[in-house]
Design an enzyme around this catalytic site. Sequence first.
Site, PDB file in Angstrom:
ATOM      1  CB  THR A  16      28.446 -69.700 -25.554  1.00 12.51           C
ATOM      2  OG1 THR A  16      28.705 -70.754 -26.662  1.00 12.51           O
ATOM      3  CG2 THR A  16      28.935 -70.312 -24.406  1.00 12.51           C
ATOM      4  CD  GLU A 132      37.118 -57.973 -14.832  1.00 12.36           C
ATOM      5  OE1 GLU A 132      37.255 -56.768 -14.488  1.00 12.36           O
ATOM      6  OE2 GLU A 132      38.027 -58.646 -15.225  1.00 12.36           O
ATOM      7  CB  VAL A 135      41.371 -60.398 -19.870  1.00 10.10           C
ATOM      8  CG1 VAL A 135      42.756 -60.920 -19.284  1.00 10.10           C
ATOM      9  CG2 VAL A 135      41.584 -59.192 -20.971  1.00 10.10           C
ATOM     10  CG  ASP A 204      41.377 -65.986 -27.077  1.00  7.63           C
ATOM     11  OD1 ASP A 204      40.445 -65.060 -27.079  1.00  7.63           O
ATOM     12  OD2 ASP A 204      41.602 -66.603 -25.903  1.00  7.63           O
ATOM     13  CE  LYS A 208      41.117 -64.783 -23.367  1.00  4.05           C
ATOM     14  NZ  LYS A 208      40.693 -65.897 -23.624  1.00  4.05           N
TER      15      LYS A 208
HETATM   16  P1  NDP Z   1      28.772 -67.491 -30.161  1.00  5.09           P
HETATM   17  O1  NDP Z   1      29.298 -67.819 -31.391  1.00  5.09           O
HETATM   18  O2  NDP Z   1      28.411 -68.579 -29.171  1.00  5.09           O
HETATM   19  O3  NDP Z   1      27.638 -66.473 -30.311  1.00  5.09           O
HETATM   20  C1  NDP Z   1      27.663 -65.184 -31.022  1.00  5.09           C
HETATM   21  C2  NDP Z   1      26.366 -64.509 -31.135  1.00  5.09           C
HETATM   22  O4  NDP Z   1      26.217 -63.387 -32.205  1.00  5.09           O
HETATM   23  C3  NDP Z   1      25.169 -65.690 -31.629  1.00  5.09           C
HETATM   24  O5  NDP Z   1      23.881 -65.277 -31.475  1.00  5.09           O
HETATM   25  C4  NDP Z   1      24.984 -65.362 -33.207  1.00  5.09           C
HETATM   26  O6  NDP Z   1      23.783 -65.245 -33.583  1.00  5.09           O
HETATM   27  C5  NDP Z   1      25.418 -63.815 -33.095  1.00  5.09           C
HETATM   28  N1  NDP Z   1      26.153 -63.457 -34.521  1.00  5.09           N
HETATM   29  C6  NDP Z   1      27.319 -63.993 -34.929  1.00  5.09           C
HETATM   30  N2  NDP Z   1      27.654 -63.352 -35.961  1.00  5.09           N
HETATM   31  C7  NDP Z   1      26.753 -62.461 -36.101  1.00  5.09           C
HETATM   32  C8  NDP Z   1      26.692 -61.447 -37.187  1.00  5.09           C
HETATM   33  N3  NDP Z   1      27.438 -61.059 -38.133  1.00  5.09           N
HETATM   34  N4  NDP Z   1      25.643 -60.529 -37.132  1.00  5.09           N
HETATM   35  C9  NDP Z   1      24.712 -60.640 -35.977  1.00  5.09           C
HETATM   36  N5  NDP Z   1      24.780 -61.723 -34.939  1.00  5.09           N
HETATM   37  C10 NDP Z   1      25.745 -62.569 -35.215  1.00  5.09           C
HETATM   38  O7  NDP Z   1      29.889 -66.728 -29.396  1.00  5.09           O
HETATM   39  P2  NDP Z   1      30.266 -66.845 -27.913  1.00  5.09           P
HETATM   40  O8  NDP Z   1      29.032 -66.372 -27.072  1.00  5.09           O
HETATM   41  O9  NDP Z   1      30.965 -67.711 -27.267  1.00  5.09           O
HETATM   42  O10 NDP Z   1      31.231 -65.461 -27.957  1.00  5.09           O
HETATM   43  C11 NDP Z   1      30.980 -64.060 -27.758  1.00  5.09           C
HETATM   44  C12 NDP Z   1      31.866 -63.109 -27.488  1.00  5.09           C
HETATM   45  O11 NDP Z   1      32.351 -63.479 -26.060  1.00  5.09           O
HETATM   46  C13 NDP Z   1      33.139 -63.380 -28.251  1.00  5.09           C
HETATM   47  O12 NDP Z   1      34.002 -62.196 -28.528  1.00  5.09           O
HETATM   48  C14 NDP Z   1      34.113 -64.257 -27.490  1.00  5.09           C
HETATM   49  O13 NDP Z   1      35.405 -64.019 -27.814  1.00  5.09           O
HETATM   50  C15 NDP Z   1      33.908 -63.675 -26.377  1.00  5.09           C
HETATM   51  N6  NDP Z   1      33.955 -64.810 -25.151  1.00  5.09           N
HETATM   52  C16 NDP Z   1      33.619 -66.022 -25.228  1.00  5.09           C
HETATM   53  C17 NDP Z   1      33.811 -66.869 -24.131  1.00  5.09           C
HETATM   54  C18 NDP Z   1      33.428 -68.235 -24.309  1.00  5.09           C
HETATM   55  O14 NDP Z   1      33.831 -69.254 -23.187  1.00  5.09           O
HETATM   56  N7  NDP Z   1      32.510 -68.641 -25.164  1.00  5.09           N
HETATM   57  C19 NDP Z   1      34.559 -66.516 -22.960  1.00  5.09           C
HETATM   58  C20 NDP Z   1      35.063 -64.808 -23.039  1.00  5.09           C
HETATM   59  C21 NDP Z   1      34.698 -64.238 -23.943  1.00  5.09           C
HETATM   60  P3  NDP Z   1      23.252 -67.108 -33.704  1.00  5.09           P
HETATM   61  O15 NDP Z   1      23.102 -67.571 -32.395  1.00  5.09           O
HETATM   62  O16 NDP Z   1      22.003 -66.693 -34.330  1.00  5.09           O
HETATM   63  O17 NDP Z   1      24.180 -67.633 -34.592  1.00  5.09           O
HETATM   64  N1  HSE Z   2      38.100 -69.134 -26.247  1.00  8.22           N
HETATM   65  C1  HSE Z   2      38.386 -68.295 -25.148  1.00  8.22           C
HETATM   66  C2  HSE Z   2      39.247 -69.457 -24.313  1.00  8.22           C
HETATM   67  C3  HSE Z   2      37.225 -68.010 -24.457  1.00  8.22           C
HETATM   68  O1  HSE Z   2      39.270 -70.500 -24.378  1.00  8.22           O
HETATM   69  O2  HSE Z   2      39.730 -68.892 -23.264  1.00  8.22           O
HETATM   70  C4  HSE Z   2      37.426 -67.252 -23.270  1.00  8.22           C
HETATM   71  O3  HSE Z   2      38.037 -65.983 -23.782  1.00  8.22           O
END
Ligand code: NDP
Ligand code: HSE
Length: 435
Positions: A16, A132, A135, A204, A208
């Site tokens: 994402t 950044e 949180v 979560d 934060k």
């Molecule tokens: P996703 O699960 O959507 O994406 C994770 C990515 O990492 C994917 O591309 C996945 O590969 C890859 N991945 C997962 N596990 C492994 C592994 N063991 N080895 C190698 N690659 C791996 O997560 P998000 O993008 O939602 O979140 C990413 C980070 O951002 C997290 O720390 C989350 O807490 C943080 N975050 C998320 C927010 C949100 O709104 N979603 C907001 C703020 C922070 P593949 O695509 O092939 O499965």
């Molecule tokens: N899962 C988290 C939330 C993503 O819903 O706030 C943003 O950190």
Amino acid sequence: MSDLPIVNIGICGLGTVGQGVWKHLTRSRATLEARLGARLRLKKASVRSLTKKRGVRVAPTKLTTDPMAVATDPSIQIVCELIGGTTVAKDVTIAALRLGKTVVSANKALVCGHGPEIFAEARKHGGHYFFEASVAGGIPIIKALREGLVANRFDRIYGILNGTCNYILTRMEREGLAYPVILQEAKALGYAEADEALDVEGWDTAHKASIIAYLAHGSWVPTKAMNVEGITQLTQTDILYARANDLAIKLLAVIERDLATDELSVIVAPILISRNKVIANVNEVYNGVSVTGDVVGETVYIGRGAGQDATSSAVISDIVDAAALLLRGNAALPEPVEHHCPRRPPERSFGSYYIRLDVRDEPGVLAKISAATAKFGVSIASVQQSASARANAATLMLTTHETNEKAIRSAVAQLRRLAGVLGEPLLLRIASFGE
Ligand code: NDP
Ligand code: HSE
């Protein structure tokens, strides 16, 4: 343009957030490059599955399944860790920092769990660690605490730090749905963590809150030292009670420091808050943070707290700061000075409370309840009754006069043991912030 310096960026994790960063960085690259006087090149990205369909077009030669290959690529100066979790994510972070690279992260679990070690590696090897996006999604709350409000000491910071829970609570209130139904939508919208229990059980928000407490007070408060409650026990009864009494239920982090005794308290819980407060009216996926400083007074920040676009806005801001640092050799921003604040004990945490419990619908039950709470000096302020889903039972919603956390917990433990009380009572705090 061709003789401009080049900054190479690698992205570990193209989910994402990673895809949002790729998309928006590609779209706004010309403007950012003009600002920086350098070229930004998205050099490589790692994924788990090379065959998964993505919303962004990435040349196959730039994709790998090995995040370590991104983190250790000698041509890459800025590594974005957007994998999540504390295993692979930690390994790639430490590996990149040990090579003197700068790491940009959205990973609150990692910062909360391993912040001191990560910062130490960055310092030791001359790199930097930016977080950044960890949180409050798109709200630049870390910049606000670290830079804009540096003149202040903070006696209270509170707010909504989880977009998923706020989205669920808003929809529960507006549409009367139960939380598991709405959680599926929050997941589909990309708001929830890979392990959604982190969202709905409060962890979560706790990660934060720990980061905020560190930035504001220099004190690391591990989640195990916090009182952490989630939203899974809330029902329509509680939501309707709140609405009827001009209150909202929000999953809040509350970080309070007594500036006289230095005692620090960090809690995460669903809290009843007056609708007169700005934070009570922050809805959907939005986060809202109220920061009260001894110089500035109260400041409030509102914005989308989760989701692809808001989060990538924060990540790209860090990438640009990191690039500026690389290009201009500016010194890093001052870090909080580590400082141990003693924890505020429960007997010095005061407030009023709401208790919802199912009781046998028979004479004398109310008298037993008030006797049980009185034993701990807890005085009941109001009682409302509604129909219970249980046979021959009623649901009671009590509020208390001001008491302390130790007394109310003992009183609820006593209520749980009463013969006429059915099931598990729910205890919620009623916020009095500044009232
Ligand atoms: P996703 O699960 O959507 O994406 C994770 C990515 O990492 C994917 O591309 C996945 O590969 C890859 N991945 C997962 N596990 C492994 C592994 N063991 N080895 C190698 N690659 C791996 O997560 P998000 O993008 O939602 O979140 C990413 C980070 O951002 C997290 O720390 C989350 O807490 C943080 N975050 C998320 C927010 C949100 O709104 N979603 C907001 C703020 C922070 P593949 O695509 O092939 O499965
Ligand atoms: N899962 C988290 C939330 C993503 O819903 O706030 C943003 O950190």
